[in-house]
Design a protein around this motif. Structure first.
Motif, PDB file in Angstrom:
ATOM      1  N   TYR A 276      -2.066   6.213   2.076  1.00 18.32           N
ATOM      2  CA  TYR A 276      -2.625   5.568   1.694  1.00 18.32           C
ATOM      3  C   TYR A 276      -1.483   4.332   1.875  1.00 18.32           C
ATOM      4  CZ  TYR A 276      -0.357   6.764  -3.178  1.00 18.32           C
ATOM      5  OH  TYR A 276       0.817   6.855  -3.596  1.00 18.32           O
ATOM      6  N   ARG A 277      -2.081   3.435   1.322  1.00 17.01           N
ATOM      7  CA  ARG A 277      -1.542   2.004   0.854  1.00 17.01           C
ATOM      8  C   ARG A 277      -2.031   1.380  -0.239  1.00 17.01           C
ATOM      9  NH1 ARG A 277       1.323  -1.371   3.987  1.00 17.01           N
ATOM     10  NH2 ARG A 277       2.079  -3.257   3.540  1.00 17.01           N
ATOM     11  N   LEU A 278      -0.434   1.257  -1.212  1.00 13.12           N
ATOM     12  CA  LEU A 278      -0.845   0.504  -2.175  1.00 13.12           C
ATOM     13  C   LEU A 278      -0.186  -0.678  -2.139  1.00 13.12           C
ATOM     14  CD1 LEU A 278       1.352   2.229  -5.563  1.00 13.12           C
ATOM     15  CD2 LEU A 278       1.710  -0.127  -5.228  1.00 13.12           C
ATOM     16  N   ALA A 279      -0.939  -1.960  -3.296  1.00 11.13           N
ATOM     17  CA  ALA A 279      -0.325  -3.305  -3.339  1.00 11.13           C
ATOM     18  C   ALA A 279      -1.309  -2.640  -4.750  1.00 11.13           C
ATOM     19  CB  ALA A 279      -2.091  -3.953  -3.147  1.00 11.13           C
ATOM     20  N   ALA A 280       0.583  -3.685  -5.459  1.00  5.72           N
ATOM     21  CA  ALA A 280       0.500  -4.207  -6.634  1.00  5.72           C
ATOM     22  C   ALA A 280      -0.329  -5.098  -7.104  1.00  5.72           C
ATOM     23  CB  ALA A 280       1.839  -3.694  -7.112  1.00  5.72           C
ATOM     24  N   ALA A 281      -0.019  -5.234  -9.075  1.00 12.03           N
ATOM     25  CA  ALA A 281       0.011  -6.534  -9.327  1.00 12.03           C
ATOM     26  C   ALA A 281       0.412  -8.051  -8.368  1.00 12.03           C
ATOM     27  CB  ALA A 281      -0.252  -6.852 -10.299  1.00 12.03           C
ATOM     28  N   ASP A 282       1.474  -7.662  -7.932  1.00 10.77           N
ATOM     29  CA  ASP A 282       2.348  -8.552  -7.908  1.00 10.77           C
ATOM     30  C   ASP A 282       1.844  -9.361  -6.037  1.00 10.77           C
ATOM     31  OD1 ASP A 282       4.107  -6.459  -6.673  1.00 10.77           O
ATOM     32  OD2 ASP A 282       5.810  -7.130  -8.134  1.00 10.77           O
ATOM     33  N   GLY A 283       1.365  -8.251  -5.644  1.00  9.47           N
ATOM     34  CA  GLY A 283       1.023  -8.747  -4.556  1.00  9.47           C
ATOM     35  C   GLY A 283       1.828  -7.779  -3.365  1.00  9.47           C
ATOM     36  N   ALA A 284       2.669  -7.391  -3.471  1.00  7.85           N
ATOM     37  CA  ALA A 284       3.895  -6.432  -2.945  1.00  7.85           C
ATOM     38  C   ALA A 284       2.954  -5.041  -2.846  1.00  7.85           C
ATOM     39  CB  ALA A 284       5.195  -5.898  -3.733  1.00  7.85           C
ATOM     40  N   GLU A 285       3.195  -5.035  -1.342  1.00  3.72           N
ATOM     41  CA  GLU A 285       2.708  -3.717  -0.573  1.00  3.72           C
ATOM     42  C   GLU A 285       3.152  -2.386  -0.128  1.00  3.72           C
ATOM     43  OE1 GLU A 285      -1.042  -4.795   1.161  1.00  3.72           O
ATOM     44  OE2 GLU A 285      -1.465  -6.531   0.590  1.00  3.72           O
ATOM     45  N   GLU A 286       3.130  -1.173   0.240  1.00  5.79           N
ATOM     46  CA  GLU A 286       3.759  -0.224   0.614  1.00  5.79           C
ATOM     47  C   GLU A 286       2.658   0.967   0.656  1.00  5.79           C
ATOM     48  OE1 GLU A 286       7.638   1.038  -0.766  1.00  5.79           O
ATOM     49  OE2 GLU A 286       6.556   2.026  -1.952  1.00  5.79           O
ATOM     50  N   SER A 287       3.049   1.437   1.896  1.00  2.41           N
ATOM     51  CA  SER A 287       2.556   2.243   2.557  1.00  2.41           C
ATOM     52  C   SER A 287       2.962   3.646   2.097  1.00  2.41           C
ATOM     53  CB  SER A 287       2.118   2.404   4.171  1.00  2.41           C
ATOM     54  OG  SER A 287       0.731   1.691   4.781  1.00  2.41           O
TER      55      SER A 287
END
Length: 299
Positions: A179-190
């Motif tokens: 999945y691709r995760l996007a944290a509350a601060d906007g940082a994204e990571e597969s």
């Protein structure tokens, strides 16, 4: 004229009842347990204690109240009303099972086997039921209610899941989820991992706490009433395409953790109930965070 309160007694089938239903007779159930080094006597004793607690709670309901009774398996089909007072007779998990179907109705937890479980949510004995129900209905009874934070997951197709302890997102088999995760601060990571846990302060005594302890996390877990949830990625796998830089955090208020599915199918389920899950397919997005609903538990 307003309606009288309705006491809704929530319970679940005992282990004894489940054994009889599965094996057809007391004798067959006793034989089955004997092959596993157990006897039916202890199971039957607990069954009778549960029945006695249910009878004592039923007798404690004020005469001018309405009353109803619902088994755990029927909660999703039961029509709750604003005048209801839930009396959960069982263990802590039964409160979590019922919580997601409520809209602010007060909950009283009755422990049928004090000392056997944690008793965090079922704090009262059956003998206390009459006193507690009078206190709930008395003027100012709301001051006895403790509000506990709940967590929600909302998919982009409007599917929604509510839980008291935690929500798990990942493969139904708990194998590798992509999945691709996007944290509350906007940082994204597969990511590729064993799934993601998002838990409340109530859930911080269970599955989330286990993950927190295992990784020796310095994250401050929220309290049961704090308007925040903690999230943890389980066993994130580093590779040229997937990272491990976003593996834990807190979500407060309107903050959301967003997952976009990069597997054929992932699931989201709450409080360990895998049969009641959101089914998420490739490209779908789900957002998880603090729910507007709160459990109102009699202290």
């Amino acid at each position: 004229m307003s309606l009288a309160p309705r006491a809704v007694v929530v319970h679940r089938r005992t282990e004894y009842e489940e054994l009889i239903a599965r094996h057809g007779s007391r004798g067959q159930a006793a034989f089955f347990l004997s092959t596993r080094g157990r006897t039916l006597d202890e199971v039957e004793q607990r069954h009778h204690r549960a029945l006695a607690a249910l009878a004592e709670v039923a007798a404690a309901v004020p005469l001018d109240w309405r009353r109803s009774r619902v088994e755990r398996a029927d909660l999703d089909r039961f029509l709750f009303t604003p005048e209801d007072v839930l009396v959960v007779v069982g263990q802590d998990g039964l409160v979590a099972n019922a919580a997601k179907y409520l809209a602010g109705q007060p909950v009283v937890g009755i422990d049928t086997e004090p000392g056997r479980g944690l008793g965090v949510l079922v704090r009262h004995r059956a003998a206390d039921a009459a006193r507690v129900l009078r206190a709930v209905a008395a003027p100012g009874g709301d001051r006895h209610l403790e509000e506990r934070t709940m967590v929600e997951a909302v998919a982009d197709d409007t599917q929604r899941l509510l839980a008291l302890n935690e929500i798990y997102l990942g493969q139904h088999s708990h194998q590798t989820a992509r999945y691709r995760l996007a944290a509350a601060d906007g940082a994204e990571e597969s990511q590729a991992s064993s799934g993601v846990l998002v838990g409340t302060g109530t859930g911080a005594t269970g599955w989330c706490r286990s993950t927190w302890l295992e990784r020796r996390s310095s994250l401050d877990l929220p309290g049961p009433g704090a308007p925040a949830v903690a999230w943890f990625v389980r066993e994130a796998w580093p590779s040229p395409l997937t990272g491990t830089g976003q593996v834990q955090g807190l979500l407060a208020g309107g903050e959301r953790l967003t997952l976009t599915v990069e597997s054929d199918q992932l699931v989201a389920f709450g409080d360990g109930v895998e049969s009641d899950a959101l089914r998420l397919t490739w490209g779908q997005t789900v957002r998880v965070g603090v729910a507007a609903e709160r459990l109102r538990l009699f202290g």
